[in-house]
Motif scaffolding. Structure first.
Motif, PDB file in Angstrom:
ATOM      1  N   ASN A  97      40.329  30.082  17.163  1.00 33.11           N
ATOM      2  CA  ASN A  97      41.691  30.141  17.669  1.00 33.11           C
ATOM      3  C   ASN A  97      42.239  31.562  17.568  1.00 33.11           C
ATOM      4  N   LEU A  98      41.454  32.533  18.046  1.00 31.24           N
ATOM      5  CA  LEU A  98      41.946  33.903  18.137  1.00 31.24           C
ATOM      6  C   LEU A  98      42.965  33.966  19.267  1.00 31.24           C
ATOM      7  N   ILE A  99      43.993  34.782  19.101  1.00 34.59           N
ATOM      8  CA  ILE A  99      45.061  34.798  20.100  1.00 34.59           C
ATOM      9  C   ILE A  99      45.336  36.215  20.589  1.00 34.59           C
ATOM     10  N   SER A 100      45.923  36.293  21.767  1.00 35.46           N
ATOM     11  CA  SER A 100      46.421  37.556  22.298  1.00 35.46           C
ATOM     12  C   SER A 100      47.856  37.747  21.844  1.00 35.46           C
ATOM     13  N   VAL A 101      48.177  38.971  21.405  1.00 35.94           N
ATOM     14  CA  VAL A 101      49.558  39.282  21.048  1.00 35.94           C
ATOM     15  C   VAL A 101      50.195  40.229  22.069  1.00 35.94           C
ATOM     16  N   GLY A 102      49.471  40.502  23.154  1.00 39.18           N
ATOM     17  CA  GLY A 102      50.056  41.325  24.202  1.00 39.18           C
ATOM     18  C   GLY A 102      49.021  42.043  25.046  1.00 39.18           C
ATOM     19  N   THR A 103      49.379  42.277  26.306  1.00 42.43           N
ATOM     20  CA  THR A 103      48.502  43.005  27.218  1.00 42.43           C
ATOM     21  C   THR A 103      48.751  44.506  27.096  1.00 42.43           C
ATOM     22  N   ILE A 104      47.694  45.291  27.356  1.00 39.07           N
ATOM     23  CA  ILE A 104      47.805  46.743  27.252  1.00 39.07           C
ATOM     24  C   ILE A 104      47.493  47.433  28.582  1.00 39.07           C
ATOM     25  N   HIS A 105      46.347  47.103  29.182  1.00 37.00           N
ATOM     26  CA  HIS A 105      45.976  47.784  30.421  1.00 37.00           C
ATOM     27  C   HIS A 105      45.011  46.931  31.242  1.00 37.00           C
ATOM     28  N   ILE A 106      44.826  47.329  32.466  1.00 41.72           N
ATOM     29  CA  ILE A 106      43.826  46.731  33.353  1.00 41.72           C
ATOM     30  C   ILE A 106      42.782  47.793  33.679  1.00 41.72           C
ATOM     31  N   GLU A 107      41.530  47.422  33.543  1.00 43.48           N
ATOM     32  CA  GLU A 107      40.422  48.273  33.991  1.00 43.48           C
ATOM     33  C   GLU A 107      39.845  47.610  35.238  1.00 43.48           C
ATOM     34  N   PRO A 108      40.161  48.095  36.408  1.00 41.52           N
ATOM     35  CA  PRO A 108      39.669  47.433  37.613  1.00 41.52           C
ATOM     36  C   PRO A 108      38.149  47.306  37.606  1.00 41.52           C
ATOM     37  N   LEU A 109      37.669  46.108  37.847  1.00 42.50           N
ATOM     38  CA  LEU A 109      36.230  45.895  37.990  1.00 42.50           C
ATOM     39  C   LEU A 109      35.786  46.565  39.287  1.00 42.50           C
ATOM     40  N   SER A 110      34.719  47.356  39.214  1.00 44.22           N
ATOM     41  CA  SER A 110      34.323  48.161  40.372  1.00 44.22           C
ATOM     42  C   SER A 110      32.851  47.981  40.712  1.00 44.22           C
ATOM     43  N   ILE A 111      32.526  48.300  41.955  1.00 41.20           N
ATOM     44  CA  ILE A 111      31.135  48.268  42.410  1.00 41.20           C
ATOM     45  C   ILE A 111      30.661  49.695  42.626  1.00 41.20           C
ATOM     46  N   TYR A 112      29.547  50.029  41.975  1.00 42.26           N
ATOM     47  CA  TYR A 112      28.974  51.374  42.073  1.00 42.26           C
ATOM     48  C   TYR A 112      27.581  51.291  42.681  1.00 42.26           C
ATOM     49  N   ILE A 196      30.455  46.701  37.708  1.00 40.72           N
ATOM     50  CA  ILE A 196      30.519  47.233  36.348  1.00 40.72           C
ATOM     51  C   ILE A 196      31.949  47.204  35.811  1.00 40.72           C
ATOM     52  N   ASN A 197      32.082  46.774  34.563  1.00 37.10           N
ATOM     53  CA  ASN A 197      33.376  46.788  33.886  1.00 37.10           C
ATOM     54  C   ASN A 197      33.853  48.221  33.694  1.00 37.10           C
ATOM     55  N   GLY A 198      35.161  48.396  33.721  1.00 41.09           N
ATOM     56  CA  GLY A 198      35.734  49.731  33.661  1.00 41.09           C
ATOM     57  C   GLY A 198      35.354  50.539  32.445  1.00 41.09           C
ATOM     58  N   ASN A 199      35.309  49.897  31.265  1.00 40.75           N
ATOM     59  CA  ASN A 199      34.990  50.668  30.058  1.00 40.75           C
ATOM     60  C   ASN A 199      33.572  51.214  30.094  1.00 40.75           C
ATOM     61  N   TYR A 200      32.620  50.422  30.624  1.00 42.04           N
ATOM     62  CA  TYR A 200      31.242  50.901  30.711  1.00 42.04           C
ATOM     63  C   TYR A 200      31.088  51.954  31.805  1.00 42.04           C
ATOM     64  N   ALA A 201      31.868  51.845  32.860  1.00 42.53           N
ATOM     65  CA  ALA A 201      31.847  52.889  33.887  1.00 42.53           C
ATOM     66  C   ALA A 201      32.339  54.215  33.311  1.00 42.53           C
ATOM     67  N   LEU A 202      33.400  54.151  32.497  1.00 43.88           N
ATOM     68  CA  LEU A 202      33.922  55.362  31.872  1.00 43.88           C
ATOM     69  C   LEU A 202      32.915  55.962  30.895  1.00 43.88           C
ATOM     70  N   GLN A 203      32.300  55.102  30.078  1.00 44.75           N
ATOM     71  CA  GLN A 203      31.327  55.587  29.092  1.00 44.75           C
ATOM     72  C   GLN A 203      30.141  56.283  29.745  1.00 44.75           C
ATOM     73  N   ASN A 204      29.766  55.815  30.935  1.00 48.68           N
ATOM     74  CA  ASN A 204      28.601  56.370  31.632  1.00 48.68           C
ATOM     75  C   ASN A 204      28.990  57.380  32.709  1.00 48.68           C
ATOM     76  N   HIS A 205      30.270  57.779  32.696  1.00 49.02           N
ATOM     77  CA  HIS A 205      30.770  58.836  33.585  1.00 49.02           C
ATOM     78  C   HIS A 205      30.540  58.513  35.063  1.00 49.02           C
TER      79      HIS A 205
END
Length: 263
Positions: A97-112, A196-205
Motif C-alpha cells: 500500500n505505497l502511496i503517491s503524495v504528489g506529482t512532480i513531472h512528466i517525461e514524455p515516452l519517446s521513440i528513437y 524509451i522512457n525519458g529517464n533512460y533516454a536522458l541517461q544515454n544522451h
C-alpha cells in the motif's frame, strides 16, 4: 569510585550518542531515485531543504523494482522514479500500500531510432522494442496506437497488454524487454525503432526522437511513500520544496521540454 565514574561517563556518552543519532535520523530525508532526471532534481533542492532543517540523502538506483522494495521495508522515507500507474501495478503485484503524495513531472515516452528518420519508413515485419514492465508496456502500446501503428481494443486502458492488439497493419514485431536495456539496442540494425522512457533516454544522451507522447499522457512521475508517513514533517517538507516555483523553473530551464513540470 573511579569505576563508578567511568561507568557513569560511558553511560552518559552512550545516551548522548543515541540521542544525537535519533535527532539526525529525524532530520534526514532518505529518498531513492533513478539518476536522471530524478536524482538531479533532488540535488537541486538540497539547499532549500537545509533552510528547513533537513538533510536530503539520495540513494541512486538503476532499476524499477528495488526502489519500491526499499520503500516497502522502510529503508527509504520516499522514492522518486515512477509514475502513478507503475506504482499501482506494483501495489497490486506485491500486495502493498505505497502511496503517491504528489506529482512532480512528466517525461514524455519517446521513440528513437538510428535506422530510420520517421515512422513512415517502417517496413513490413520491422522490429520495435518496448519496455516489458506491465505499466510501461501498456503506455508504449497506447503510444503506438495514437501513432496509428497498431490498434488496441481500448486505447484508454492503462493496463493494455500485447493480447489487446486488434490490428497491426505492417505486422510489426513488437518485442518487450527490460526498460533499462532498451537504449543499449539503439545501434542494432535489426531494430528499427525503440520506445524509451525519458529517464533512460536522458541517461544515454539520446536526442531527436522520431515520435513522442503528447499532452494526453497520464503518466506524471510521483513521490511515493508509505501510507503511515504521508503526513510526516519530513514528507511535508520534501513536497513543499519540490512544489516550489524554484523547482518548476529548474525543471523547465534544465530539460528544455524533455521533462515537463506537473504541478
Amino acid at each position: 569510585m573511579k569505576i563508578l565514574k567511568l561507568l557513569f561517563f560511558v553511560l552518559f556518552a552512550f545516551l548522548l550518542n543515541s540521542c544525537n543519532n535519533h535527532q539526525n535520523k529525524e532530520h534526514t530525508i532518505k529518498v531513492g531515485a533513478t539518476p536522471l532526471p530524478h536524482a538531479q532534481i533532488l540535488e537541486s533542492i538540497k539547499p532549500e531543504l537545509q533552510k528547513l532543517g533537513y538533510e536530503l540523502k539520495i540513494v541512486s538506483y538503476v532499476d524499477y523494482v528495488t526502489p519500491n522494495e526499499a520503500l516497502k521495508d522502510g529503508s527509504l522515507d520516499a522514492n522518486f522514479f515512477q509514475h502513478a500507474p507503475f506504482l499501482q501495478a506494483f501495489n497490486t503485484a506485491k500486495n502493498t500500500n505505497l502511496i503517491s503524495v504528489g506529482t512532480i513531472h512528466i517525461e514524455p515516452l519517446s521513440i528513437y531510432s538510428h535506422q530510420i528518420k520517421n515512422l513512415d519508413s517502417l517496413q513490413e515485419n520491422d522490429t520495435i522494442l518496448i519496455p516489458n514492465d506491465p505499466s510501461n508496456l501498456a503506455r508504449a502500446l497506447i503510444l503506438l496506437d495514437h501513432l496509428k501503428l497498431i490498434t488496441l481494443k481500448d486505447p484508454n486502458n492503462l493496463n493494455a497488454t500485447m493480447q489487446e492488439i486488434t490490428n497491426n497493419p505492417k505486422n510489426l514485431k513488437i518485442i518487450p524487454i527490460e526498460a533499462a536495456m532498451l537504449a543499449k539496442n539503439i545501434d542494432d540494425k535489426k531494430v528499427k525503432a525503440i520506445v524509451i522512457n525519458g529517464n533512460y533516454a536522458l541517461q544515454n544522451h539520446l536526442q531527436n526522437p522520431i515520435a513522442q507522447e503528447d499532452g494526453r499522457s497520464p503518466y506524471a512521475n510521483v513521490i511515493a511513500t508509505q501510507e503511515k508517513n504521508k503526513n510526516s514533517p519530513k514528507i511535508q517538507a520534501l513536497m513543499q520544496v519540490l512544489h516550489s516555483q524554484k523547482t518548476k523553473d529548474f525543471i523547465t530551464q534544465t530539460y528544455q521540454g524533455s521533462v515537463i513540470p506537473a504541478f
